[in-house]
Scaffold this motif. Structure first.
Motif, PDB file in Angstrom:
ATOM      1  N   ILE A 191      76.297  -9.610 -24.001  1.00  0.00           N
ATOM      2  CA  ILE A 191      76.748  -9.764 -25.211  1.00  0.00           C
ATOM      3  C   ILE A 191      77.006  -8.462 -25.708  1.00  0.00           C
ATOM      4  O   ILE A 191      77.821  -8.203 -26.701  1.00  0.00           O
ATOM      5  CB  ILE A 191      75.752 -10.494 -26.194  1.00  0.00           C
ATOM      6  CG1 ILE A 191      74.489  -9.780 -26.171  1.00  0.00           C
ATOM      7  CG2 ILE A 191      75.623 -11.889 -25.874  1.00  0.00           C
ATOM      8  CD1 ILE A 191      73.536 -10.047 -27.207  1.00  0.00           C
ATOM      9  N   LEU A 192      76.276  -7.485 -25.233  1.00  0.00           N
ATOM     10  CA  LEU A 192      76.795  -6.107 -25.551  1.00  0.00           C
ATOM     11  C   LEU A 192      78.127  -5.719 -25.675  1.00  0.00           C
ATOM     12  O   LEU A 192      78.609  -5.143 -26.533  1.00  0.00           O
ATOM     13  CB  LEU A 192      75.811  -5.259 -24.612  1.00  0.00           C
ATOM     14  CG  LEU A 192      76.169  -3.729 -25.028  1.00  0.00           C
ATOM     15  CD1 LEU A 192      75.439  -3.224 -26.292  1.00  0.00           C
ATOM     16  CD2 LEU A 192      75.471  -2.864 -23.765  1.00  0.00           C
ATOM     17  N   TYR A 193      78.761  -6.189 -24.584  1.00  0.00           N
ATOM     18  CA  TYR A 193      80.263  -5.768 -24.353  1.00  0.00           C
ATOM     19  C   TYR A 193      80.964  -6.446 -25.462  1.00  0.00           C
ATOM     20  O   TYR A 193      82.170  -5.904 -26.025  1.00  0.00           O
ATOM     21  CB  TYR A 193      80.745  -6.215 -22.916  1.00  0.00           C
ATOM     22  CG  TYR A 193      79.836  -5.366 -22.250  1.00  0.00           C
ATOM     23  CD1 TYR A 193      79.930  -3.800 -21.930  1.00  0.00           C
ATOM     24  CD2 TYR A 193      78.981  -6.021 -21.329  1.00  0.00           C
ATOM     25  CE1 TYR A 193      79.205  -3.286 -21.027  1.00  0.00           C
ATOM     26  CE2 TYR A 193      78.335  -5.063 -20.164  1.00  0.00           C
ATOM     27  CZ  TYR A 193      78.383  -3.754 -20.049  1.00  0.00           C
ATOM     28  OH  TYR A 193      77.612  -2.983 -19.126  1.00  0.00           O
ATOM     29  N   LEU A 230      91.974 -10.034 -26.038  1.00  0.00           N
ATOM     30  CA  LEU A 230      90.945  -8.998 -25.803  1.00  0.00           C
ATOM     31  C   LEU A 230      89.458  -9.630 -25.502  1.00  0.00           C
ATOM     32  O   LEU A 230      88.902  -9.457 -24.550  1.00  0.00           O
ATOM     33  CB  LEU A 230      90.628  -8.336 -27.297  1.00  0.00           C
ATOM     34  CG  LEU A 230      91.788  -7.337 -27.631  1.00  0.00           C
ATOM     35  CD1 LEU A 230      91.623  -6.640 -29.031  1.00  0.00           C
ATOM     36  CD2 LEU A 230      91.728  -6.283 -26.356  1.00  0.00           C
ATOM     37  N   ARG A 274      88.296 -11.269 -21.991  1.00  0.00           N
ATOM     38  CA  ARG A 274      88.175 -10.645 -21.097  1.00  0.00           C
ATOM     39  C   ARG A 274      86.615 -10.338 -21.062  1.00  0.00           C
ATOM     40  O   ARG A 274      86.371  -9.965 -19.876  1.00  0.00           O
ATOM     41  CB  ARG A 274      88.961  -9.415 -21.175  1.00  0.00           C
ATOM     42  CG  ARG A 274      90.328  -9.683 -21.086  1.00  0.00           C
ATOM     43  CD  ARG A 274      91.213  -8.264 -21.184  1.00  0.00           C
ATOM     44  NE  ARG A 274      92.568  -8.823 -21.517  1.00  0.00           N
ATOM     45  CZ  ARG A 274      93.398  -8.730 -20.731  1.00  0.00           C
ATOM     46  NH1 ARG A 274      93.016  -8.359 -19.092  1.00  0.00           N
ATOM     47  NH2 ARG A 274      94.900  -9.088 -20.742  1.00  0.00           N
ATOM     48  N   VAL A 275      86.078 -10.389 -22.110  1.00  0.00           N
ATOM     49  CA  VAL A 275      84.534 -10.056 -21.935  1.00  0.00           C
ATOM     50  C   VAL A 275      83.568 -11.149 -22.087  1.00  0.00           C
ATOM     51  O   VAL A 275      82.229 -11.136 -22.219  1.00  0.00           O
ATOM     52  CB  VAL A 275      84.040  -8.708 -22.845  1.00  0.00           C
ATOM     53  CG1 VAL A 275      84.889  -7.452 -22.253  1.00  0.00           C
ATOM     54  CG2 VAL A 275      84.540  -9.199 -24.301  1.00  0.00           C
ATOM     55  N   PHE A 311      80.048  -7.146 -28.449  1.00  0.00           N
ATOM     56  CA  PHE A 311      79.760  -6.404 -29.652  1.00  0.00           C
ATOM     57  C   PHE A 311      80.677  -5.151 -29.639  1.00  0.00           C
ATOM     58  O   PHE A 311      81.172  -4.855 -30.718  1.00  0.00           O
ATOM     59  CB  PHE A 311      78.216  -5.927 -29.910  1.00  0.00           C
ATOM     60  CG  PHE A 311      77.377  -7.400 -30.411  1.00  0.00           C
ATOM     61  CD1 PHE A 311      77.243  -7.397 -31.775  1.00  0.00           C
ATOM     62  CD2 PHE A 311      76.847  -8.162 -29.678  1.00  0.00           C
ATOM     63  CE1 PHE A 311      76.501  -8.384 -32.416  1.00  0.00           C
ATOM     64  CE2 PHE A 311      76.198  -9.197 -30.230  1.00  0.00           C
ATOM     65  CZ  PHE A 311      75.903  -9.299 -31.580  1.00  0.00           C
ATOM     66  N   VAL A 312      80.511  -4.663 -28.699  1.00  0.00           N
ATOM     67  CA  VAL A 312      81.369  -3.215 -28.693  1.00  0.00           C
ATOM     68  C   VAL A 312      82.533  -3.534 -28.857  1.00  0.00           C
ATOM     69  O   VAL A 312      83.336  -2.713 -29.509  1.00  0.00           O
ATOM     70  CB  VAL A 312      80.818  -2.327 -27.300  1.00  0.00           C
ATOM     71  CG1 VAL A 312      81.741  -1.100 -27.485  1.00  0.00           C
ATOM     72  CG2 VAL A 312      79.465  -2.015 -27.372  1.00  0.00           C
ATOM     73  N   LEU A 313      83.196  -4.263 -28.084  1.00  0.00           N
ATOM     74  CA  LEU A 313      84.685  -4.797 -28.085  1.00  0.00           C
ATOM     75  C   LEU A 313      85.082  -5.157 -29.440  1.00  0.00           C
ATOM     76  O   LEU A 313      86.070  -4.550 -29.857  1.00  0.00           O
ATOM     77  CB  LEU A 313      85.159  -5.926 -27.164  1.00  0.00           C
ATOM     78  CG  LEU A 313      86.486  -5.903 -27.029  1.00  0.00           C
ATOM     79  CD1 LEU A 313      87.194  -5.253 -26.222  1.00  0.00           C
ATOM     80  CD2 LEU A 313      86.765  -7.644 -26.352  1.00  0.00           C
ATOM     81  N   LEU A 323      82.531  -9.277 -34.675  1.00  0.00           N
ATOM     82  CA  LEU A 323      82.337  -8.197 -35.840  1.00  0.00           C
ATOM     83  C   LEU A 323      83.712  -7.935 -36.236  1.00  0.00           C
ATOM     84  O   LEU A 323      83.915  -7.257 -37.337  1.00  0.00           O
ATOM     85  CB  LEU A 323      81.750  -7.020 -34.996  1.00  0.00           C
ATOM     86  CG  LEU A 323      80.499  -7.161 -34.529  1.00  0.00           C
ATOM     87  CD1 LEU A 323      79.802  -5.634 -34.146  1.00  0.00           C
ATOM     88  CD2 LEU A 323      79.385  -7.833 -35.435  1.00  0.00           C
ATOM     89  N   PHE A 356      83.464  -4.681 -32.364  1.00  0.00           N
ATOM     90  CA  PHE A 356      83.217  -3.420 -33.274  1.00  0.00           C
ATOM     91  C   PHE A 356      84.492  -2.555 -33.138  1.00  0.00           C
ATOM     92  O   PHE A 356      85.053  -2.034 -33.888  1.00  0.00           O
ATOM     93  CB  PHE A 356      81.956  -2.787 -33.103  1.00  0.00           C
ATOM     94  CG  PHE A 356      81.864  -1.742 -33.806  1.00  0.00           C
ATOM     95  CD1 PHE A 356      81.375  -1.920 -35.133  1.00  0.00           C
ATOM     96  CD2 PHE A 356      82.349  -0.464 -33.529  1.00  0.00           C
ATOM     97  CE1 PHE A 356      80.956  -0.674 -35.958  1.00  0.00           C
ATOM     98  CE2 PHE A 356      82.176   0.518 -34.495  1.00  0.00           C
ATOM     99  CZ  PHE A 356      81.480   0.490 -35.681  1.00  0.00           C
ATOM    100  N   GLY A 357      84.895  -2.310 -31.894  1.00  0.00           N
ATOM    101  CA  GLY A 357      85.958  -1.437 -31.675  1.00  0.00           C
ATOM    102  C   GLY A 357      87.515  -2.047 -32.446  1.00  0.00           C
ATOM    103  O   GLY A 357      88.097  -1.133 -33.084  1.00  0.00           O
ATOM    104  N   ALA A 358      87.532  -3.284 -32.071  1.00  0.00           N
ATOM    105  CA  ALA A 358      88.556  -3.816 -32.589  1.00  0.00           C
ATOM    106  C   ALA A 358      88.652  -3.823 -34.328  1.00  0.00           C
ATOM    107  O   ALA A 358      89.767  -3.444 -34.931  1.00  0.00           O
ATOM    108  CB  ALA A 358      88.888  -5.254 -32.435  1.00  0.00           C
TER     109      ALA A 358
END
Lengths: 331, 288
Positions: free
Chosen positions: B89-91, B80, B83-84, B93-95, B34, B97-99
């Motif tokens: 896949i949720l993590y 980054l 690591r996930v 996406f969140v990672l 993202l 998106f956060g980035a």
């Protein structure tokens, strides 16, 4: 001595949890008369977040379909209500009901194609819905998305406080009922392995759609009241991707799929949000991004997922054993 | 009638180039990045500042933009996303998106949300083809995008790293058995994805204004290009870019600006409903 201590301790433990809940409930019920306006606002934001998170938990936590666009249901109901009131002179309550109804219909219409997708595609689809719908609502003149709508507030802030409190309690209770029902177990089965669930007789398509629409319900209920609370809405407010991500964040931080997870998550996020970030307005979103990254890296199971409950109390669960590569498992 | 078609096709080159990195990363790493839109905008800013602060020629900034973004992408993956990558896949996406939120707002804080653009050195000169006025800048940008895509394709086909990347895409387990360092290949793929996205941003700067908040728009475009073209196909990405370019230019032309993401959404939904493998998708199913 030890003879008597055992049963007493057990009895204490049994009533400790309901007692704690009772104390919290009484505290929040009388809170608006004792706390400052700021605290009342923060508490309202927390209840608002609890409702969003609990609703989101049904589709994202139980069924395991991570939606990134659930704020569109907030927006749809708020916009429907505003349009009915402004363009057709309908009073608030019927317009509110109509807004909820429209939101649920939209949820069903979006859910049918989206829920046929899995994994990445479902998430990407909801992202597209989020941004695309916001832009369409902004662009269509009839909806006045870009200019936005005003709401007559009409209530004191205490009324909003209790409204958000009641929806928070009801939404958490509804997820609790879902969690314990046959339907809830079906969703958990879908989360584990959809094909297997189907083979075992879970009506997956119907359950997924029901979960999607149900997860939109309390969000849709909030929409128009949120509009009145803010007195003004536009697409950046109610179709906000931030709200969608926040729902995910509450559930994620609290613990995905745990009934009380969103409560814990909303308390943490909104407290941090209102007391810490408010001091760093300029870099607010930078801190937000960093928080998302740190939580994913270091607390991926959330608070509840990381705690291990046992009869002797709770302890930090041992870190999950990591596999070197997912592909190594596949082959 | 012809203008939106021609302009759309020319813009389609940049769209395809932006989508290329996205499809590469998705195909090889199975990661929906993202932050891809951020790479595009950041590449544009690298060129912008090199031209405006250091007085470089616009075309000289392109290789620098690629290198800066490639290093950025490599570190982004290594520090980054890696690591996930084995998590749900949720993590991811969140990672990511956060980035994206983090980087976008750093850019906004540093450089404001003003729209920036640049003249690539053609002044206002244009070419007139069958009554359509085609500025040289758009034409050259289109050709440059084509050349970069062709070079990327050649790199993937013939270089050693390119072969390792394709092997990892086809079967990472066997690739690892044969001595491919998966982490390095993943990070290199992200580096190439980020680098080409950065080049797309630089080229974009020459034809349209950019600002940090546009990363969302370019992320959405990249996703749609990939969904239309099919994952893992360079030719398909090209087709997707051209189709999307024509569509958003035409709707912008006739219905007014500000509906381009909505158009992209419509195209996306239509593709998912009627041809979920994309126009030229390689054996890709919508199942995870």
């Amino acid at each position: 001595m030890a003879f008597a201590a055992g049963p007493t301790a057990a009895r204490l433990r049994r009533i400790a949890f309901p007692l704690a809940i009772l104390i919290v409930v009484v505290a929040v019920l009388v809170a608006p008369f004792y706390v400052s306006a700021l605290t009342r606002r923060v508490l309202s934001a927390i209840f608002f977040g609890v409702t969003l998170g609990a609703s989101y938990n049904i589709i994202g936590g139980f069924a395991g379909f991570p939606s990134f666009g659930h704020s569109v249901f907030l927006g749809t109901s708020a916009y429907t209500t505003a349009i009915l009131m402004h363009r057709y002179g309908i009073t608030f309550y019927p317009a509110w009901a109509a807004g909820i109804l429209v939101s649920l219909v939209v949820a069903a219409l979006l859910g049918i194609p989206l829920l046929r997708l899995r994994g990445h595609y479902f998430a990407v689809g909801t992202i597209m819905i989020q941004f695309g719908l916001a832009e369409i609502v902004s662009a269509v003149p009839y909806l006045e998305g870009g200019r936005g709508w005003t709401f007559a507030t009409g209530y004191s802030y205490n009324v909003f406080y209790y409204f958000f409190l009641v929806t928070a309690i009801l939404s958490v209770l509804s997820t609790w009922f879902v969690r314990r029902s046959r339907f809830g177990f079906g969703l958990l089965a879908i989360n584990r392995n959809e094909v297997q669930a189907q083979v075992l007789g879970v009506p997956t398509a119907a359950y997924k759609l029901a979960a999607f629409v149900l997860s939109a319900f309390w969000i849709a209920v909030l929409g128009p009241m949120y509009g009145r609370y803010l007195a003004y809405i536009d697409t950046t407010v109610v179709f906000s991707p931030r709200i969608s991500i926040n729902m995910l964040l509450y559930t994620l931080i609290g613990g995905m799929g745990h009934v009380v997870g969103p409560v814990i998550g909303a308390v943490i996020v909104e407290t941090v949000n209102n007391y810490v970030w408010a001091r760093f307005l300029e870099i607010h979103l930078i801190v937000y991004g960093v928080m998302l990254i740190l939580f994913t890296l270091f607390l991926p199971r959330g608070v509840l997922g990381s705690l291990h409950f046992s009869p002797r109390g709770f302890a930090l669960r041992r870190p999950k054993e990591r596999v070197v590569s997912e592909t190594l498992k596949e082959a | 009638m012809l203008e939106p078609l021609v302009y759309g096709l020319l813009l389609g080159g940049v769209l395809a180039l932006a989508g290329l990195g996205f499809t590469l990363v998705y195909g090889v790493l199975d990661v929906v990045n993202l932050a891809h839109g951020v790479f595009v905008i950041l590449g544009g800013y690298v060129s912008y500042w090199l031209v405006n602060l250091y007085g470089l020629n616009f075309w000289q900034t392109l290789p620098i933009s690629f290198c800066v973004l490639a290093v950025f992408g490599y570190l982004y993956q290594r520090l980054l996303v890696q690591r996930v990558i084995t998590e749900k896949i949720l993590y991811v996406f969140v990672l990511t998106f956060g980035a994206a939120t983090l980087f976008t707002n750093i850019m906004t804080n540093l450089w404001t949300n003003d729209h920036r653009s640049i003249d690539p050195g053609f002044g206002g000169r244009y070419l007139e083809v069958v009554g359509v006025i085609v500025p040289y800048s758009r034409l050259v940008v289109f050709l440059a995008a084509l050349i970069i895509m062709a070079l990327t394709h050649l790199f993937l086909q013939y270089s050693k790293m390119g072969k390792a990347i394709r092997a990892t895409r086809d079967n990472s387990f066997v690739a690892a058995l044969l001595g491919v360092d998966l982490k390095h290949v993943y990070a290199s793929t992200m580096a190439i994805g980020a680098g080409t996205a950065g080049l797309a941003g630089s080229l974009l700067l020459a034809v349209l204004p950019i600002s940090p908040v546009m990363e969302i728009q370019w992320l959405v475009y990249s996703i749609v290009v990939v969904v239309v073209g099919g994952v893992g196909s360079v030719i398909g990405t090209m087709l997707g870019g051209l189709l999307l370019g024509v569509l958003i230019t035409a709707t912008g032309w006739y219905l007014g600006q500000g509906i381009s993401v909505g158009t992209a959404l419509a195209l996306f939904l239509a593709m998912l409903l009627f041809r979920p493998t994309g126009l030229l998708g390689i054996e890709h199913e919508i199942r995870h």
